[in-house]
Design a protein around this motif. Structure first.
Motif, PDB file in Angstrom:
ATOM      1  N   ALA A 236      87.445  82.887   5.271  1.00 39.17           N
ATOM      2  CA  ALA A 236      88.304  83.364   6.235  1.00 39.17           C
ATOM      3  C   ALA A 236      87.475  85.042   6.831  1.00 39.17           C
ATOM      4  O   ALA A 236      87.539  85.180   8.232  1.00 39.17           O
ATOM      5  CB  ALA A 236      89.470  84.132   5.777  1.00 39.17           C
ATOM      6  N   ASN A 237      86.776  85.554   5.582  1.00 37.66           N
ATOM      7  CA  ASN A 237      86.032  86.703   6.263  1.00 37.66           C
ATOM      8  C   ASN A 237      84.757  86.377   7.100  1.00 37.66           C
ATOM      9  O   ASN A 237      84.537  87.082   8.224  1.00 37.66           O
ATOM     10  CB  ASN A 237      85.658  87.562   4.996  1.00 37.66           C
ATOM     11  CG  ASN A 237      86.781  88.215   4.311  1.00 37.66           C
ATOM     12  OD1 ASN A 237      87.612  88.098   4.881  1.00 37.66           O
ATOM     13  ND2 ASN A 237      86.224  88.543   3.026  1.00 37.66           N
ATOM     14  N   ASN A 238      84.098  85.354   6.842  1.00 38.63           N
ATOM     15  CA  ASN A 238      83.081  84.770   7.651  1.00 38.63           C
ATOM     16  C   ASN A 238      83.339  84.555   8.913  1.00 38.63           C
ATOM     17  O   ASN A 238      82.761  84.478  10.003  1.00 38.63           O
ATOM     18  CB  ASN A 238      82.397  83.796   6.939  1.00 38.63           C
ATOM     19  CG  ASN A 238      81.664  84.137   5.757  1.00 38.63           C
ATOM     20  OD1 ASN A 238      81.403  85.402   5.523  1.00 38.63           O
ATOM     21  ND2 ASN A 238      81.174  83.175   4.799  1.00 38.63           N
ATOM     22  N   ALA A 239      84.579  83.794   9.040  1.00 36.14           N
ATOM     23  CA  ALA A 239      85.105  83.242  10.345  1.00 36.14           C
ATOM     24  C   ALA A 239      85.488  84.374  11.559  1.00 36.14           C
ATOM     25  O   ALA A 239      85.170  84.242  12.428  1.00 36.14           O
ATOM     26  CB  ALA A 239      86.386  82.198   9.937  1.00 36.14           C
ATOM     27  N   ILE A 240      86.337  85.256  10.882  1.00 36.12           N
ATOM     28  CA  ILE A 240      86.800  86.543  11.539  1.00 36.12           C
ATOM     29  C   ILE A 240      85.433  87.105  12.220  1.00 36.12           C
ATOM     30  O   ILE A 240      85.328  87.600  13.411  1.00 36.12           O
ATOM     31  CB  ILE A 240      87.696  87.591  10.870  1.00 36.12           C
ATOM     32  CG1 ILE A 240      88.379  88.202  11.853  1.00 36.12           C
ATOM     33  CG2 ILE A 240      86.753  88.259   9.921  1.00 36.12           C
ATOM     34  CD1 ILE A 240      89.375  87.580  12.882  1.00 36.12           C
ATOM     35  N   ASN A 241      84.374  87.244  11.120  1.00 32.85           N
ATOM     36  CA  ASN A 241      83.156  87.882  11.824  1.00 32.85           C
ATOM     37  C   ASN A 241      82.454  87.065  12.809  1.00 32.85           C
ATOM     38  O   ASN A 241      82.104  87.885  13.826  1.00 32.85           O
ATOM     39  CB  ASN A 241      82.388  88.075  10.609  1.00 32.85           C
ATOM     40  CG  ASN A 241      81.112  88.934  11.055  1.00 32.85           C
ATOM     41  OD1 ASN A 241      81.047  90.049  11.197  1.00 32.85           O
ATOM     42  ND2 ASN A 241      80.016  88.214  10.946  1.00 32.85           N
ATOM     43  N   GLN A 242      82.603  85.866  12.671  1.00 31.79           N
ATOM     44  CA  GLN A 242      81.881  85.053  13.807  1.00 31.79           C
ATOM     45  C   GLN A 242      82.683  84.841  15.156  1.00 31.79           C
ATOM     46  O   GLN A 242      82.168  84.751  15.955  1.00 31.79           O
ATOM     47  CB  GLN A 242      81.519  83.456  13.456  1.00 31.79           C
ATOM     48  CG  GLN A 242      80.706  83.479  11.980  1.00 31.79           C
ATOM     49  CD  GLN A 242      80.555  82.158  11.805  1.00 31.79           C
ATOM     50  OE1 GLN A 242      80.171  81.121  12.664  1.00 31.79           O
ATOM     51  NE2 GLN A 242      80.050  81.700  10.686  1.00 31.79           N
ATOM     52  N   ILE A 243      83.908  85.059  14.999  1.00 31.47           N
ATOM     53  CA  ILE A 243      84.870  85.228  16.087  1.00 31.47           C
ATOM     54  C   ILE A 243      84.132  86.458  16.981  1.00 31.47           C
ATOM     55  O   ILE A 243      84.229  86.231  18.344  1.00 31.47           O
ATOM     56  CB  ILE A 243      86.242  85.077  15.769  1.00 31.47           C
ATOM     57  CG1 ILE A 243      86.861  83.757  15.323  1.00 31.47           C
ATOM     58  CG2 ILE A 243      87.073  85.568  17.127  1.00 31.47           C
ATOM     59  CD1 ILE A 243      87.992  83.765  14.875  1.00 31.47           C
ATOM     60  N   TYR A 244      84.395  87.596  16.425  1.00 31.37           N
ATOM     61  CA  TYR A 244      84.128  89.065  17.066  1.00 31.37           C
ATOM     62  C   TYR A 244      82.656  88.943  17.459  1.00 31.37           C
ATOM     63  O   TYR A 244      82.239  89.924  18.296  1.00 31.37           O
ATOM     64  CB  TYR A 244      84.679  90.166  16.498  1.00 31.37           C
ATOM     65  CG  TYR A 244      86.003  90.217  16.487  1.00 31.37           C
ATOM     66  CD1 TYR A 244      86.682  90.661  17.667  1.00 31.37           C
ATOM     67  CD2 TYR A 244      87.119  89.667  15.421  1.00 31.37           C
ATOM     68  CE1 TYR A 244      88.155  90.740  17.723  1.00 31.37           C
ATOM     69  CE2 TYR A 244      88.350  89.812  15.624  1.00 31.37           C
ATOM     70  CZ  TYR A 244      89.095  90.245  16.637  1.00 31.37           C
ATOM     71  OH  TYR A 244      90.160  90.366  16.915  1.00 31.37           O
ATOM     72  N   ASP A 245      81.758  88.271  16.701  1.00 30.06           N
ATOM     73  CA  ASP A 245      80.280  88.302  16.941  1.00 30.06           C
ATOM     74  C   ASP A 245      79.609  87.171  17.688  1.00 30.06           C
ATOM     75  O   ASP A 245      78.517  86.840  17.886  1.00 30.06           O
ATOM     76  CB  ASP A 245      79.608  88.206  15.651  1.00 30.06           C
ATOM     77  CG  ASP A 245      79.338  89.724  14.939  1.00 30.06           C
ATOM     78  OD1 ASP A 245      79.977  90.309  15.492  1.00 30.06           O
ATOM     79  OD2 ASP A 245      78.686  89.766  13.762  1.00 30.06           O
ATOM     80  N   ILE A 246      80.718  86.468  18.394  1.00 29.43           N
ATOM     81  CA  ILE A 246      80.112  85.279  19.019  1.00 29.43           C
ATOM     82  C   ILE A 246      79.381  85.805  20.161  1.00 29.43           C
ATOM     83  O   ILE A 246      77.793  84.891  20.416  1.00 29.43           O
ATOM     84  CB  ILE A 246      81.382  84.478  20.046  1.00 29.43           C
ATOM     85  CG1 ILE A 246      80.941  83.334  20.614  1.00 29.43           C
ATOM     86  CG2 ILE A 246      81.901  85.566  20.840  1.00 29.43           C
ATOM     87  CD1 ILE A 246      81.985  82.462  21.198  1.00 29.43           C
ATOM     88  N   GLU A 247      79.103  86.958  20.842  1.00 31.40           N
ATOM     89  CA  GLU A 247      77.987  87.133  21.861  1.00 31.40           C
ATOM     90  C   GLU A 247      76.820  87.336  21.413  1.00 31.40           C
ATOM     91  O   GLU A 247      75.637  87.197  21.919  1.00 31.40           O
ATOM     92  CB  GLU A 247      78.631  88.343  22.779  1.00 31.40           C
ATOM     93  CG  GLU A 247      79.806  88.054  23.921  1.00 31.40           C
ATOM     94  CD  GLU A 247      79.342  86.809  24.576  1.00 31.40           C
ATOM     95  OE1 GLU A 247      78.361  86.560  25.041  1.00 31.40           O
ATOM     96  OE2 GLU A 247      80.458  85.734  24.786  1.00 31.40           O
ATOM     97  N   ILE A 248      76.958  88.030  20.241  1.00 31.59           N
ATOM     98  CA  ILE A 248      75.504  88.396  19.572  1.00 31.59           C
ATOM     99  C   ILE A 248      75.097  87.252  18.905  1.00 31.59           C
ATOM    100  O   ILE A 248      73.918  87.087  18.731  1.00 31.59           O
ATOM    101  CB  ILE A 248      76.002  89.500  18.246  1.00 31.59           C
ATOM    102  CG1 ILE A 248      76.561  90.727  18.717  1.00 31.59           C
ATOM    103  CG2 ILE A 248      75.014  89.508  17.163  1.00 31.59           C
ATOM    104  CD1 ILE A 248      76.935  91.602  17.727  1.00 31.59           C
ATOM    105  N   ASP A 249      75.817  86.258  18.246  1.00 28.35           N
ATOM    106  CA  ASP A 249      75.512  85.058  17.729  1.00 28.35           C
ATOM    107  C   ASP A 249      75.032  84.200  18.780  1.00 28.35           C
ATOM    108  O   ASP A 249      73.953  83.199  18.445  1.00 28.35           O
ATOM    109  CB  ASP A 249      76.405  84.173  17.091  1.00 28.35           C
ATOM    110  CG  ASP A 249      77.093  84.996  15.716  1.00 28.35           C
ATOM    111  OD1 ASP A 249      75.965  85.834  15.093  1.00 28.35           O
ATOM    112  OD2 ASP A 249      77.905  84.515  15.177  1.00 28.35           O
ATOM    113  N   ARG A 250      74.960  84.303  20.050  1.00 27.65           N
ATOM    114  CA  ARG A 250      74.476  83.578  21.126  1.00 27.65           C
ATOM    115  C   ARG A 250      72.806  83.825  21.102  1.00 27.65           C
ATOM    116  O   ARG A 250      72.204  82.992  21.619  1.00 27.65           O
ATOM    117  CB  ARG A 250      75.012  83.991  22.578  1.00 27.65           C
ATOM    118  CG  ARG A 250      76.537  83.332  22.701  1.00 27.65           C
ATOM    119  CD  ARG A 250      77.167  83.308  24.061  1.00 27.65           C
ATOM    120  NE  ARG A 250      78.474  83.524  24.202  1.00 27.65           N
ATOM    121  CZ  ARG A 250      79.209  82.251  24.142  1.00 27.65           C
ATOM    122  NH1 ARG A 250      78.616  81.060  23.909  1.00 27.65           N
ATOM    123  NH2 ARG A 250      80.599  82.487  24.453  1.00 27.65           N
TER     124      ARG A 250
END
Length: 215
Positions: free
Chosen positions: A49-63
């Motif tokens: 869950a922690n990893n998922a919430i981080n990826q939700i808010y980091d979507i622009e960074i992860d792009r």
């Protein structure tokens, strides 16, 4: 993920062999094994869950940094990601509530640790705090839940945490994670800078950041 699972189990084993264990000669019963198993599964679901919430808010960074991840690649919708995140948290909280050694049902130590951990990892990823964007505070809000409290929670599935041992062991791992959490930032500088995350390598440069985390 095996790391949080193994960290929880390893500290449960430490608690079993602890000097302060009131009855170290007692048999390893099915009840004890079940409690430790529940605690380790709780750690795994919470980490997911922690990893998922981080990826939700980091979507622009992860792009920029990790475009093949499920969200930026389009393999997962935002709604599905939120559903996975909430399911992970709820399962972790339920398992933590059940992971109680005999005689400590009134205190539910594992549950309260997990609940507090959930708040910290939310603060790391999500606004308004989003400590991920604020230098050393990012390291602290990773080290406390994923280093210190992960070990203490594992201990709580076997015996009480009201003693120095679990906190001493947890502090060792917390200090390690305090520095090690920056290692991922070296490869993510481009996306973090674009996303407004002032990580240590961005604030101080790669070489100085490496010396800062080395101790």
């Amino acid at each position: 993920r095996l790391r949080p699972w193994s960290a929880s189990v390893s500290c449960a084993i430490c608690a079993w062999g602890s000097v302060h264990n009131p009855d170290p000669s007692r048999e390893l019963t099915l009840s004890v094994i079940l409690t430790v198993t529940l605690g380790s599964l709780c750690a795994a679901f919470l980490n997911a869950a922690n990893n998922a919430i981080n990826q939700i808010y980091d979507i622009e960074i992860d792009r920029v940094n990790k475009p093949k991840r499920p969200l930026p690649s389009g393999a997962l919708t935002m709604r599905e990601a939120w559903g996975f995140t909430l399911a992970g948290y709820v399962l972790a909280w339920i398992l933590a509530w059940l992971a109680v050694p005999p005689g400590l049902e009134a205190r539910r130590e594992c549950f309260w640790i997990v609940l507090f951990t959930s708040v910290l990892v939310w603060a790391y990823s999500a606004p308004p705090l989003r400590t991920k964007a604020h230098g050393i505070w990012a390291n602290v809000t990773i080290a406390v839940p994923r280093g210190l409290l992960l070990k203490v929670a594992g201990w709580s599935t076997v015996k009480t945490i009201l003693g120095p041992e679990p906190w001493f062991i947890g502090t060792i791992f917390g200090l390690f994670v305090l520095g090690a959490s920056t290692t991922k930032d070296f490869a993510d500088i481009e996306g973090d800078r674009a996303g407004g995350c002032d990580t240590l390598p961005i604030l101080y440069g790669v070489k100085k950041a490496a010396w800062m985390i080395a101790p």
